[in-house]
Design a protein around this motif. Structure first.
Motif, short mmCIF file in Angstrom:
data_model
loop_
_atom_site.label_atom_id
_atom_site.label_comp_id
_atom_site.label_asym_id
_atom_site.label_seq_id
_atom_site.Cartn_x
_atom_site.Cartn_y
_atom_site.Cartn_z
N PRO A 182 0.82 -1.22 0.00
CA PRO A 182 0.00 0.00 0.00
C PRO A 182 0.85 1.26 0.00
O PRO A 182 0.58 2.22 -0.73
CB PRO A 182 -0.83 -0.13 1.29
CG PRO A 182 -0.82 -1.58 1.62
CD PRO A 182 0.49 -2.09 1.14
N THR A 232 -4.04 -8.55 4.24
CA THR A 232 -4.59 -7.21 4.48
C THR A 232 -3.84 -6.17 3.65
O THR A 232 -4.44 -5.30 3.03
CB THR A 232 -4.51 -6.86 5.97
OG1 THR A 232 -5.21 -7.87 6.73
CG2 THR A 232 -5.15 -5.52 6.24
N GLN A 237 -5.40 -3.86 0.64
CA GLN A 237 -5.30 -2.40 0.70
C GLN A 237 -4.64 -1.86 -0.56
O GLN A 237 -5.04 -0.83 -1.11
CB GLN A 237 -4.51 -1.98 1.93
CG GLN A 237 -5.26 -2.17 3.24
CD GLN A 237 -4.39 -1.84 4.45
OE1 GLN A 237 -3.19 -1.64 4.33
NE2 GLN A 237 -5.01 -1.80 5.62
N ARG A 291 -7.00 -1.95 -3.40
CA ARG A 291 -8.03 -0.91 -3.24
C ARG A 291 -7.48 0.45 -3.68
O ARG A 291 -8.18 1.25 -4.31
CB ARG A 291 -8.48 -0.86 -1.79
CG ARG A 291 -9.56 0.19 -1.54
CD ARG A 291 -10.21 -0.01 -0.20
NE ARG A 291 -10.96 -1.25 -0.15
CZ ARG A 291 -11.68 -1.65 0.90
NH1 ARG A 291 -11.75 -0.88 1.97
NH2 ARG A 291 -12.31 -2.79 0.88
#
Length: 967
Positions: free
Chosen positions: A197, A254, A258, A261
């Motif tokens: 991310p 996770t 992220q 996204r």
């Protein structure tokens, strides 16, 4: 032009640039002399004549300046030269030249004033230009003085200031560009740290900054580099996503989600994830199988990597099949567990997001919330749809592996382990997506049926071998023996948890409420190969030397008070058959007396009667049930094969000990119609009577024979012809009672079999129990009838009866000798029965049947002897009654059987002598149990005493009418 200049020279005019070398080559060739000029002046000046001379000049002389006149004229000379002609031609040429020269001179003289005027103008222009040059030079000198003194210094200051401002702005841009270029290193560090991310966020910010400086040429290159870096991040992100398939890590996943996204590719990530799971299943199974294939193949040059998975599975050896299957399932479990945990992550994440959105309700975020909601809905549907897809891929891979090897020659335990693993895998599938695993069920059903046919065929052959080598000796087991104590039936005692295999269930079963995924979510694997618990257990079912313990063995031989009615063998070796405990010394004589005739087992504990072969059959039944319990779809096939084990055992016992056509023909109903039907069915469906049949038979016949087993033959070690052993009574007892024991075990197992039997096939099971299992005890009659028929010498008794005179005139008070002889035979039979009971416990039903058969045969022999009497008086009939009563009185002391079998058969026959004609006719019609010989003799003996000849004929006719249907 040059000619004009020459003329001008002759006129005394010279130009400033005039030079003799400017003359053309033609003029240089020859310049007219003064004489020639004079001659030309002397020639006539008639313009017309002069023009004619010029016109007479050949055209070639006007062609070009490069024309070679000399060469031309020389070439025109005739071959033969004539001086006169040459001179004439020369004079002509001179005239022409003179005419041209005069014409040119005239022209020059005509233009001379204009020339002089123009020349003066050129000279004036030259003077003006020289003056202008001096003025320009002075101006340039003064301008240089002004530049150095004022303008250059002031403008330089302004230019430098402007340049400074531009350079400051450029420095800022360069610093920003330098920072942008250095982000490449930072991005690499973040990717190594798996901070996807952060890397994407930084890359997007750099792209935004780079767009501000796009007017720099270096920035376009940096922009493309950032785009490449972003694509590289996406590739690494895809690789990171693929790692989830085999080892799910919450923090790792996770970060990946992220990152996707931030890229706005949540849906794409989910599509990629499913593709990676599919690829992971394929790669995992291929690598596992390939590893075992290469390990078993050794150093062969075969390139197994290039084989298809289906072809690779066929190279798995039998030794490596089970560990490879276990590793295959373990690897697939890891993939499915990762998928399960992925779904859990999304469920928890969705709940958290929903709670966050509901707590912070802002109208400006409505559009973003709707997009997130749509993404969540898409992901949820995709994951739910992927469950069945993933499981279908797993099923197909395992199916290919299962069908790639022929399991028909596997050991039973190995095959059970395979079923065990597949059963657990199907349970995983049911918990994973609610699937019934039809693909796996069908594939394992095929392998099971194929294996079971081969296995069952081998077991039947083994059973035949066991039966043919069986000496029918008692297998000593404890009185508390139960089939549930055998390893093969352990699965029936355990309350199985779905997560544990039937063959290796631990003592502490896990609650069925906990699924496999919940149980092994944080570690472990349901397909770990566990050590077989059988190795740590022992079966405590055998007794030592037939006794439960040394104490019981000692107590079994305690002596009690003597009793005249109790044989010595009944006074010792007694153990309570109900409790299995040795009695105390206070056991009463009455107890011993009541026991002595009820059960010839007083020297042994009341343990089940069975042989090693019986125990093997029971174990086989346990193995069959174990397989059936794991794989219920083949329940009918397994139960059918179980029934064949029982059928063959029953048929063998009957063939060895119960088949005797002589006694069957007596019509005493020794074999019930149900038993005969069962034996015929077994013989037709299971027994191969054509062992040496023509091999050229039809294929169908060969297939049918393949399903059958040859009829067994009794071992030559078993002797059934010795009178001392009561014609193999011990072996007969062991054989028939072991069959009865086997039938009892089948009765015990009926509820379990009924529970797994398909509803459509339950009539088969009911028929098997009602027509086969229940007939086991009926086999006692024909088996023990043979012993009873040979144990007592009935023929000798008939001979003794023929020597008795029955037409006596006085009522006798002493019975005949044949009665004592018959009783002595029974006493001898009782003694030998006691001798046999020392070897084998004779259960009460067996002893009752033996006594019943012997008494029945003795009574029928008595009737046969009475039917042989030629003459008999009323006193003779009384003597018959006396003999029979004496026989009954002594017999009742030897046996507890009440009432005495066929007692009425004898008494009724004796009493029929006293009937009148009408009563006798009615009696004959009512008592059809007597043979024609018996009835005919009765009528003949009565003739003369109270029946006349006419009545005799009438009665004989009635007997004939009764006998006619029989014929």
């Amino acid at each position: 032009m040059q000619k004009i200049k020459s003329l001008m020279a002759r006129q005394g005019l010279r130009s400033p640039q005039e030079s003799v070398h400017d003359l053309s080559p033609i003029e240089n060739l020859r310049i007219p002399s003064k004489e020639e000029l004079r001659e030309s002046r002397e020639e006539p000046t008639d313009p017309q004549a002069q023009q004619e001379i010029i016109n007479s000049i050949e055209e070639v002389y006007f062609s070009s300046d490069s024309f070679d006149i000399v060469k031309y004229e020389l070439e025109r000379l005739p071959p033969v030269l004539s001086l006169q002609e040459l001179e004439e031609y020369r004079d002509k040429l001179k005239q022409q030249q003179a005419a041209v020269s005069k014409k040119v001179a005239d022209l020059i003289l005509e233009k001379q004033p204009a020339y002089v005027e123009e020349l003066e103008r050129v000279t004036s222009l030259q003077t003006g230009l020289q003056l202008a040059a001096v003025i320009c030079a002075n101006g340039r000198r003064h301008l240089n003085i002004a530049k150095e003194g004022f303008t250059q210094t002031s403008l330089g200051l302004l230019a430098n200031q402007r340049k400074r401002q531009l350079l400051i702005g450029l420095l800022k841009s360069l610093r920003t560009i330098k920072t942008l270029q250095r982000t490449d290193v930072r991005l690499s560090e973040m990717l190594e740290e798996e901070d996807y991310p952060g890397a994407i966020q930084l890359c997007l910010e750099c792209q935004k900054a780079a767009s501000t400086f796009k007017h720099y040429s270096c920035i376009s290159e940096l922009n493309s580099k950032l785009q490449d870096t972003l694509e590289q991040i996406e590739e690494q992100l895809d690789v990171a996503l693929s790692k989830i398939c085999k080892n799910f890590d919450i923090s790792h996943y996770t970060k990946v989600q992220q990152a996707y996204r931030l890229l706005g590719k949540t849906q794409t990530a989910m599509d990629q994830l499913h593709m990676h799971f599919t690829q992971a299943i394929h790669n995992t199974v291929f690598q596992v199988v390939l590893g075992y294939v290469e390990l078993c193949a050794g150093n062969t040059d075969t390139k197994f990597q290039k084989l298809q998975y289906k072809d690779l599975c066929t190279h798995i050896t039998s030794d490596s099949y089970i560990p490879c299957l276990a590793d295959l399932c373990k690897a697939l479990w890891e993939v499915m567990l990762s998928y399960y945990r992925t779904m859990q992550w999304h469920e928890n994440h969705d709940q958290d997001e929903t709670a966050t959105v509901s707590s912070v309700s802002d109208g400006s975020n409505v559009i973003g919330t709707e997009e997130n909601s749509f993404d969540r809905s898409y992901v949820k549907k995709k994951l739910e749809h992927g469950l069945s897809r993933i499981w279908q891929d797993v099923q197909l891979k395992v199916k290919t592996y299962l069908l790639g090897t022929d399991l028909s020659n596997f050991k039973y335990d190995d095959f059970i382990f395979v079923l065990d693993v597949i059963s657990r895998l199907m349970q995983v599938g049911e918990e994973f997506c609610g699937s019934k695993s039809e693909v796996l069920q069908e594939s394992i059903r095929k392998q099971s049926v194929n294996y079971f046919k081969t296995y069952h065929r081998t077991r039947l052959e083994e059973l035949r071998m066991f039966l043919e080598n069986e000496t029918w000796e008692l297998c000593p087991v404890k009185s508390s023996f139960s089939i549930l104590q055998l390893h093969e039936f352990k699965f029936m005692e355990q309350s199985r948890s779905p997560s544990v295999s039937p063959s290796k269930q631990p003592a502490s079963a896990i609650s069925t409420a906990v699924t496999l995924f919940e149980q092994y979510c944080n570690g472990g694997n349901p397909f770990e190969i566990q050590a077989d618990s059988k190795d740590d257990e022992t079966e405590d079912v055998l007794a030592s030397n037939g006794y439960e313990s040394d104490e019981q063995e000692k107590s079994a031989y305690q002596e009690y008070d003597s009793d005249s009615d109790v044989p010595e063998e009944l006074k010792r070796d007694y153990v309570d058959e109900q409790t299995g405990d040795a009695p105390m010394k206070s056991v009463s004589r009455e107890t011993l007396r009541s026991r002595k005739r009820s059960d010839y087992n007083l020297n042994k504990v009341n343990a089940p009667i069975l042989t090693n072969t019986t125990l093997n059959v029971v174990r086989l039944v346990g193995k069959y049930m174990q397989m059936m319990n794991i794989l219920k779809p083949i329940a009918f096939d397994v139960i059918h094969f179980m029934s064949q084990l029982f059928d063959y055992y029953l048929y063998a016992v009957y063939t060895f000990f119960g088949r005797n056509d002589t006694f069957e023909s007596t019509g005493l109903g020794l074999s019930s119609s149900r038993l005969r039907t069962t034996l015929n069915r077994i013989q037709e469906s299971l027994i191969d009577l054509e062992v040496s049949a023509d091999p050229a038979g039809t294929l169908t016949a060969a297939e049918e024979r393949k399903e059958k087993v040859p009829s067994p033959h009794l071992s030559h070690l078993v002797v059934l012809t010795s009178g001392n052993s009561l014609y193999g009574l011990a072996e007969r007892v062991v054989a028939t009672e072991s069959l009865v024991f086997l039938a009892e075990q089948f009765e015990f197992l009926q509820p379990h079999l009924d529970a797994v039997m398909p509803a459509a096939k339950k009539p088969f099971l009911q028929q098997f129990y009602s027509q086969t299992v229940s007939t086991a005890s009926e086999l006692r009659k024909p088996v023990y009838w043979i012993v009873a028929a040979k144990a007592i010498d009935y023929e000798q008794m008939l001979l003794l009866m023929t020597n008795v005179k029955w037409d006596v005139k006085e009522i006798m008070s002493q019975h005949n000798v044949y009665v004592d002889a018959l009783l002595k035979e029974f006493e001898e039979f009782n003694r030998r029965l006691n001798e046999v009971s020392k070897r084998v416990r004779i259960p009460l039903p067996v002893s009752n049947i033996l006594w019943e058969h012997c008494i029945r045969l003795a009574n029928r022999t008595l009737v046969e002897g009475y039917a042989n009497v030629k003459k008999c008086s009323n006193e003779g009939r009384a003597l018959m009654q006396l003999d029979f009563q004496q026989f009954l009185m002594k017999l009742e002391k030897l046996t507890d059987i009440r009432p005495i079998p066929d007692k009425e058969f004898v008494e009724t026959y004796i009493k029929a002598y006293y009937l009148t004609e009408n009563d006798m006719e009615r009696w004959i019609k009512e008592h059809r149990e007597y043979s024609t010989k018996h009835l005919t003799n009765l009528v003949n003996v009565c003739l003369g005493s109270h029946i006349n000849k006419k009545a005799r004929q009438k009665l004989l006719a009635a007997i004939d009418d009764i006998d006619r249907p029989k014929r």
